[in-house]
Design a protein around this motif. Structure first.
Motif, PDB file in Angstrom:
ATOM      1  N   VAL A 136      37.726 -10.273  13.702  1.00 28.31           N
ATOM      2  CA  VAL A 136      37.067 -10.804  12.504  1.00 28.31           C
ATOM      3  C   VAL A 136      37.476 -10.017  11.258  1.00 28.31           C
ATOM      4  O   VAL A 136      37.299 -10.500  10.130  1.00 28.31           O
ATOM      5  CB  VAL A 136      35.530 -10.818  12.698  1.00 28.31           C
ATOM      6  N   THR A 137      38.063  -8.827  11.437  1.00 28.73           N
ATOM      7  CA  THR A 137      38.501  -8.051  10.275  1.00 28.73           C
ATOM      8  C   THR A 137      39.794  -8.593   9.670  1.00 28.73           C
ATOM      9  O   THR A 137      40.302  -8.021   8.700  1.00 28.73           O
ATOM     10  CB  THR A 137      38.685  -6.560  10.622  1.00 28.73           C
ATOM     11  N   ARG A 138      40.288  -9.717  10.181  1.00 29.93           N
ATOM     12  CA  ARG A 138      41.361 -10.429   9.481  1.00 29.93           C
ATOM     13  C   ARG A 138      40.839 -11.040   8.184  1.00 29.93           C
ATOM     14  O   ARG A 138      41.615 -11.408   7.301  1.00 29.93           O
ATOM     15  CB  ARG A 138      41.944 -11.519  10.377  1.00 29.93           C
ATOM     16  N   HIS A 139      39.514 -11.214   8.112  1.00 33.69           N
ATOM     17  CA  HIS A 139      38.859 -11.748   6.912  1.00 33.69           C
ATOM     18  C   HIS A 139      39.386 -13.145   6.550  1.00 33.69           C
ATOM     19  O   HIS A 139      39.528 -13.485   5.373  1.00 33.69           O
ATOM     20  CB  HIS A 139      39.022 -10.796   5.724  1.00 33.69           C
ATOM     21  N   ASP A 140      39.669 -13.944   7.584  1.00 38.59           N
ATOM     22  CA  ASP A 140      40.147 -15.297   7.339  1.00 38.59           C
ATOM     23  C   ASP A 140      39.127 -16.358   7.750  1.00 38.59           C
ATOM     24  O   ASP A 140      39.440 -17.546   7.817  1.00 38.59           O
ATOM     25  CB  ASP A 140      41.476 -15.534   8.075  1.00 38.59           C
ATOM     26  N   GLY A 141      37.918 -15.936   8.021  1.00 40.87           N
ATOM     27  CA  GLY A 141      36.857 -16.866   8.372  1.00 40.87           C
ATOM     28  C   GLY A 141      35.519 -16.165   8.352  1.00 40.87           C
ATOM     29  O   GLY A 141      35.442 -14.931   8.293  1.00 40.87           O
ATOM     30  N   ALA A 142      34.450 -16.960   8.394  1.00 41.57           N
ATOM     31  CA  ALA A 142      33.107 -16.381   8.347  1.00 41.57           C
ATOM     32  C   ALA A 142      32.766 -15.725   9.683  1.00 41.57           C
ATOM     33  O   ALA A 142      33.165 -16.224  10.741  1.00 41.57           O
ATOM     34  CB  ALA A 142      32.084 -17.471   8.040  1.00 41.57           C
ATOM     35  N   PRO A 143      32.057 -14.605   9.658  1.00 39.75           N
ATOM     36  CA  PRO A 143      31.626 -13.981  10.912  1.00 39.75           C
ATOM     37  C   PRO A 143      30.708 -14.917  11.686  1.00 39.75           C
ATOM     38  O   PRO A 143      29.882 -15.628  11.104  1.00 39.75           O
ATOM     39  CB  PRO A 143      30.899 -12.722  10.457  1.00 39.75           C
ATOM     40  N   ALA A 144      30.852 -14.897  13.010  1.00 40.76           N
ATOM     41  CA  ALA A 144      30.113 -15.834  13.860  1.00 40.76           C
ATOM     42  C   ALA A 144      28.807 -15.258  14.384  1.00 40.76           C
ATOM     43  O   ALA A 144      27.947 -16.006  14.859  1.00 40.76           O
ATOM     44  CB  ALA A 144      30.995 -16.270  15.036  1.00 40.76           C
ATOM     45  N   THR A 145      28.637 -13.936  14.318  1.00 40.61           N
ATOM     46  CA  THR A 145      27.435 -13.288  14.841  1.00 40.61           C
ATOM     47  C   THR A 145      26.940 -12.254  13.843  1.00 40.61           C
ATOM     48  O   THR A 145      27.665 -11.863  12.918  1.00 40.61           O
ATOM     49  CB  THR A 145      27.721 -12.583  16.177  1.00 40.61           C
ATOM     50  N   ALA A 146      25.717 -11.791  14.076  1.00 42.94           N
ATOM     51  CA  ALA A 146      25.153 -10.752  13.210  1.00 42.94           C
ATOM     52  C   ALA A 146      25.987  -9.471  13.287  1.00 42.94           C
ATOM     53  O   ALA A 146      26.212  -8.801  12.275  1.00 42.94           O
ATOM     54  CB  ALA A 146      23.708 -10.466  13.616  1.00 42.94           C
ATOM     55  N   ASP A 147      26.472  -9.134  14.472  1.00 40.39           N
ATOM     56  CA  ASP A 147      27.261  -7.918  14.610  1.00 40.39           C
ATOM     57  C   ASP A 147      28.606  -8.053  13.904  1.00 40.39           C
ATOM     58  O   ASP A 147      29.089  -7.099  13.283  1.00 40.39           O
ATOM     59  CB  ASP A 147      27.476  -7.595  16.086  1.00 40.39           C
ATOM     60  N   GLU A 148      29.222  -9.216  13.981  1.00 38.39           N
ATOM     61  CA  GLU A 148      30.470  -9.438  13.255  1.00 38.39           C
ATOM     62  C   GLU A 148      30.235  -9.326  11.750  1.00 38.39           C
ATOM     63  O   GLU A 148      31.070  -8.776  11.019  1.00 38.39           O
ATOM     64  CB  GLU A 148      31.056 -10.803  13.606  1.00 38.39           C
TER      65      GLU A 148
END
Length: 228
Positions: free
Chosen positions: A136-148
């Motif tokens: 998720v640190t590609r920063h190309d989409g919204a995080p899918a979970t609270a931890d992300e």
């Protein structure tokens, strides 16, 4: 909501604060995160190899300083996580592989973490979450979970650091891309910063929003015109 200092107050500035932050990338901290995941004997060789990677000479920003700041900010903000130890372990690995000439750094870092997690007995579901946290640190989409969301906000906290630290970060990024001709670098860098500034919210989680949003927007609004 917990009262937090503005973002600049969450980044180590004095020598004492920097020394304290360095404890977050110590062997003791590494051992602790594995213990929290139920692993009694943390992989020492992996720790040493990670530190070597973060100290590679081509890294001006994505280095041990950045890792220490991420781990330090994550602890201080302490936004709600379902699995804090998983977030912290993913932070250890999120820039484990970094080559500015490549576009698969996150993938290779996630694969390395998955190999280490498998070799140390973590179950498949945990490994999947860890893999997704790094990707998720590609920063190309919204995080899918609270931890992300917490991990992404931690990685982006530098945008809301003090003006002085943001300026240092900006110079560090240029050093990492010094092989790019200046006109092209300015164009690409401007595009990146403008995308962050155009977001409705730079930070997803309430505590990170409270701590960093205003300062990040001020930093970006100051930096973007200089790239004309």
């Amino acid at each position: 909501m917990t009262e937090l200092p503005e973002g600049s107050g969450l980044f180590p500035s004095t020598e004492h604060d920097k020394l304290a932050a360095s404890d977050d990338v110590s062997l003791a901290a590494w051992t602790r995160v594995w213990a929290d995941l139920g692993v009694r004997h943390a992989p020492l060789e992996t720790f040493e190899e990670l530190i070597r990677h973060y100290c590679e000479p081509h890294r001006a920003y994505h280095n041990r300083q950045h890792l220490a700041e991420c781990l330090h900010v994550r602890q201080l903000v302490n936004a709600a996580c379902q699995a804090p130890a998983e977030v912290d372990l993913a932070l250890w690995f999120h820039d484990a592989i970094y080559d500015p000439l490549r576009t698969d750094n996150e993938l290779r870092s996630a694969q390395w973490l998955d190999d280490v997690a498998r070799d140390n007995g973590l179950d498949e579901e945990t490994r999947r979450r860890l893999y997704d946290l790094v990707m998720v640190t590609r920063h190309d989409g919204a995080p899918a979970t609270a931890d992300e969301a917490v991990l992404v906000d931690t990685d982006l906290a530098i945008l809301g650091a003090s003006f002085e630290r943001f300026e240092e970060y900006d110079r560090q990024i240029r050093l990492e891309y010094q092989y790019v001709p200046l006109p092209m670098y300015r164009q690409k860098r401007r595009q990146v910063l403008e995308r962050f500034l155009a977001r409705e919210r730079i930070y997803t989680t309430p505590l990170y929003f409270e701590a960093f949003e205003q300062q990040a927007r001020e930093n970006l609004a100051r930096a973007i015109p200089r790239l004309d």
